[in-house]
Design a protein around this motif. Sequence first.
Motif, PDB file in Angstrom:
ATOM      1  N   ARG A  47       0.846  -1.189   0.000  1.00  0.00           N
ATOM      2  CA  ARG A  47       0.000   0.000   0.000  1.00  0.00           C
ATOM      3  C   ARG A  47       0.881   1.237   0.000  1.00  0.00           C
ATOM      4  N   ARG A  48       0.304   2.331  -0.435  1.00  0.00           N
ATOM      5  CA  ARG A  48       1.030   3.592  -0.521  1.00  0.00           C
ATOM      6  C   ARG A  48       0.774   4.433   0.735  1.00  0.00           C
ATOM      7  N   LEU A  49       1.759   5.288   1.039  1.00  0.00           N
ATOM      8  CA  LEU A  49       1.633   6.172   2.194  1.00  0.00           C
ATOM      9  C   LEU A  49       2.276   7.504   1.860  1.00  0.00           C
ATOM     10  N   ALA A  50       1.537   8.597   2.050  1.00  0.00           N
ATOM     11  CA  ALA A  50       2.104   9.937   1.923  1.00  0.00           C
ATOM     12  C   ALA A  50       2.689  10.357   3.271  1.00  0.00           C
ATOM     13  N   ARG A  51       3.626  11.302   3.239  1.00  0.00           N
ATOM     14  CA  ARG A  51       4.309  11.717   4.470  1.00  0.00           C
ATOM     15  C   ARG A  51       3.332  12.179   5.553  1.00  0.00           C
ATOM     16  N   ASP A  52       2.282  12.868   5.172  1.00  0.00           N
ATOM     17  CA  ASP A  52       1.376  13.414   6.177  1.00  0.00           C
ATOM     18  C   ASP A  52       0.278  12.435   6.582  1.00  0.00           C
ATOM     19  N   GLU A  53       0.385  11.183   6.134  1.00  0.00           N
ATOM     20  CA  GLU A  53      -0.608  10.169   6.489  1.00  0.00           C
ATOM     21  C   GLU A  53      -0.029   9.196   7.512  1.00  0.00           C
ATOM     22  N   ARG A  54      -0.897   8.443   8.146  1.00  0.00           N
ATOM     23  CA  ARG A  54      -0.495   7.335   9.008  1.00  0.00           C
ATOM     24  C   ARG A  54      -1.344   6.127   8.629  1.00  0.00           C
ATOM     25  N   PRO A  55      -0.723   4.947   8.550  1.00  0.00           N
ATOM     26  CA  PRO A  55      -1.488   3.768   8.120  1.00  0.00           C
ATOM     27  C   PRO A  55      -2.603   3.434   9.094  1.00  0.00           C
ATOM     28  N   GLU A  56      -3.767   3.198   8.550  1.00  0.00           N
ATOM     29  CA  GLU A  56      -4.923   2.795   9.349  1.00  0.00           C
ATOM     30  C   GLU A  56      -5.554   1.542   8.741  1.00  0.00           C
ATOM     31  N   PRO A  57      -5.616   0.432   9.456  1.00  0.00           N
ATOM     32  CA  PRO A  57      -5.044   0.262  10.797  1.00  0.00           C
ATOM     33  C   PRO A  57      -3.518   0.125  10.728  1.00  0.00           C
ATOM     34  N   PHE A  58      -2.868   0.249  11.894  1.00  0.00           N
ATOM     35  CA  PHE A  58      -1.414   0.113  11.947  1.00  0.00           C
ATOM     36  C   PHE A  58      -1.073  -1.380  12.022  1.00  0.00           C
ATOM     37  N   ALA A  59      -0.930  -1.998  10.856  1.00  0.00           N
ATOM     38  CA  ALA A  59      -0.754  -3.457  10.779  1.00  0.00           C
ATOM     39  C   ALA A  59       0.731  -3.784  10.656  1.00  0.00           C
ATOM     40  N   ALA A  60       1.399  -3.890  11.790  1.00  0.00           N
ATOM     41  CA  ALA A  60       2.827  -4.213  11.805  1.00  0.00           C
ATOM     42  C   ALA A  60       2.994  -5.735  11.972  1.00  0.00           C
ATOM     43  N   PRO A  61       4.181  -6.269  11.573  1.00  0.00           N
ATOM     44  CA  PRO A  61       5.317  -5.544  11.005  1.00  0.00           C
ATOM     45  C   PRO A  61       5.147  -5.320   9.498  1.00  0.00           C
ATOM     46  N   PHE A  62       5.780  -4.231   9.016  1.00  0.00           N
ATOM     47  CA  PHE A  62       5.793  -3.988   7.579  1.00  0.00           C
ATOM     48  C   PHE A  62       7.097  -3.308   7.205  1.00  0.00           C
ATOM     49  N   LEU A  63       7.428  -3.415   5.935  1.00  0.00           N
ATOM     50  CA  LEU A  63       8.604  -2.745   5.387  1.00  0.00           C
ATOM     51  C   LEU A  63       8.178  -1.423   4.785  1.00  0.00           C
ATOM     52  N   ILE A  64       9.036  -0.411   4.907  1.00  0.00           N
ATOM     53  CA  ILE A  64       8.772   0.876   4.299  1.00  0.00           C
ATOM     54  C   ILE A  64       9.979   1.291   3.465  1.00  0.00           C
ATOM     55  N   ARG A  65       9.702   1.864   2.307  1.00  0.00           N
ATOM     56  CA  ARG A  65      10.752   2.376   1.425  1.00  0.00           C
ATOM     57  C   ARG A  65      10.161   3.521   0.609  1.00  0.00           C
ATOM     58  N   PRO A  66      11.015   4.444   0.141  1.00  0.00           N
ATOM     59  CA  PRO A  66      10.522   5.454  -0.797  1.00  0.00           C
ATOM     60  C   PRO A  66      10.116   4.784  -2.109  1.00  0.00           C
ATOM     61  N   GLY A  67       9.133   5.337  -2.777  1.00  0.00           N
ATOM     62  CA  GLY A  67       8.730   4.789  -4.069  1.00  0.00           C
ATOM     63  C   GLY A  67       9.895   4.763  -5.042  1.00  0.00           C
ATOM     64  N   GLY A  68      10.109   3.613  -5.665  1.00  0.00           N
ATOM     65  CA  GLY A  68      11.183   3.489  -6.657  1.00  0.00           C
ATOM     66  C   GLY A  68      12.537   3.119  -6.107  1.00  0.00           C
ATOM     67  N   ALA A  69      12.659   2.989  -4.782  1.00  0.00           N
ATOM     68  CA  ALA A  69      13.965   2.669  -4.194  1.00  0.00           C
ATOM     69  C   ALA A  69      14.323   1.212  -4.448  1.00  0.00           C
ATOM     70  N   HIS A  70      15.624   0.964  -4.647  1.00  0.00           N
ATOM     71  CA  HIS A  70      16.140  -0.394  -4.847  1.00  0.00           C
ATOM     72  C   HIS A  70      17.389  -0.575  -3.995  1.00  0.00           C
ATOM     73  N   GLY A  71      17.844  -1.818  -3.913  1.00  0.00           N
ATOM     74  CA  GLY A  71      19.108  -2.101  -3.243  1.00  0.00           C
ATOM     75  C   GLY A  71      19.097  -1.862  -1.750  1.00  0.00           C
TER      76      GLY A  71
END
Length: 565
Positions: A371-395
């Motif tokens: 799922r996508r997340l903007a900086r001013d948003e918070r995931p609802e519900p907060f379903a951890a654990p999850f990985l986060i990365r900037p869009g398009g990031a690799h390596g």
Amino acid sequence: MNSSTELLKVALDRHLHGRLPEACELYRRVLAIDPRQPQALSMLGILLMNTPGRAEAESLFLRHLAVVPEDPFTLHNLGRLNHAKGEYGTAVDLFRRAAVVKPDLAPIFNDLAVSLNCLGQRDEALAAVDRALQIDPHYGVAHDNRGIVLYDCHRFAEAIAAQRTALERIPPDARPEQRISILFHLSLSAYEATDLVIAEQACRAILELNADHDEAIVQLGKILLRLRRDVEALALLNQLARRQGLIREGNAEHPEATILLLGGVGASHVPTRYLFDMDSFDTRSLTLLTPDQPDAPLAGVSLEALAEADLVFNLLGEVEKAGGHLETVAAQVLRLGKPVLNPPERVMRTGRDSAPELFGDIPGLLVPGVRRLARDERPEPFAAPFLIRPGGAHGGEDLALIETPADLSAYLDRVPHERFLLTDFHDFKGDRGAYRKYRFIFVDREPHPYHLAIAENWLVHYWRADMGQAQWKRQEEEAFLTDWRQVFGAGAAAVVEQVARRLDLDYGGMDCSLLADGRVLFFEANACMLVHLDDAEAQFPYKFRAVPLIREAVTRMIRSRISRS
């Protein structure tokens, strides 16, 4: 002047005064008279070792050792020649023999460290380079090489310190290329340490010495993009693309075919350094300018020049980092009317957040939710654990595992991006408490095993896994590359084959793991999959049997597409 003694005296004088062709000829005349003259054998070998005459230099050094056994300088030079050929194990043996005879010569230990590092023997490499610096604390090159080993150990802060010391210790009259090399290594270390201020400063120092240093411009652009200074970055990269124009490589005289590689400024490109047989094909690469440029997209390159190609390879491989070029490449392909590999419209389907829809119904494949997340948003519900990365990031760049809201807040404070991708995390720890990531390369929708990375941490990347340090890891990887279907089993192998068909790219790949219940855990599948053969053959001989098969498959695919057209 006919005696070998007189000729040798003149040859040494010519050598001393930089009249090298004359010295070379005179050394040959000495050896014609006295084939075992030790100085002539050694000095002629030294003259030839950095020229296309390396094979003759090696023969001369071996002849010199037959006359002067265990000469440390000749052993050292032979080691350097073997290192240049990629024979790192032989080089190490020669350097060690030289060090026994001449234990106070710092360059021997420095070069020993470089070869050991190429073999993945990091601890031994550090010990060797530290011995060089114990002998000569002001040896700038050794400080730089120490930084390189520390970088490969992922000790980036220490690498920065070593490379800064190297800059302080190189002589004031050193060639600019030497300072540039150290600065570039410093930039790489600082980038990985996320000390982007130092990384930027190092690149700008390079450009003060050489304003047209392409690698430094690309690295600086990468740094500025990570700092979200997009306008500066794109201005630099547009200027570079404009200057480079149409880059031609490979067999230009009698190619089987000419391949046009189309990319774009600011975009993530498919790594192609190893993919094409340069003895068979002529490649022409063009990086399209961003749409806001007055001479976009071709920067003065004519359509007629592009039309000389027989086939187009679309380099744009990452939807999130296509730089707005996918539509432009599609338009150029249409105008050219040539066969195209990885058509842009197919690449558009391969974003990370498209994976659940594209692959989620394949039986036996676990595709984590995205799922996508903007900086001013918070995931609802907060379903951890999850990985986060900037869009398009690799390596693994700016990739983190989030387990609590506090983790997420700290991450967002640290990473200055606006949009992120969240991926559900599934624990995939396996045998020996290790994490495994298998990489497949898909060529014309057929899977080929490329590598297996085995690490002690969930953040598995081949360069972090230190595969050279553990024989059992290499044995597992060899089994995978030798017969991947046997390793995966029939059910999981069928899953991989179905992913290759669903991805529907001419070139791409998948990273995945195998779970204890036999399911395949999907990580990603797209076109931006790196293939290379830079490892030491002595340590990874199985790769030199398996990886060339990928290039051969690409060659067959190109021939097939051209013959169809």
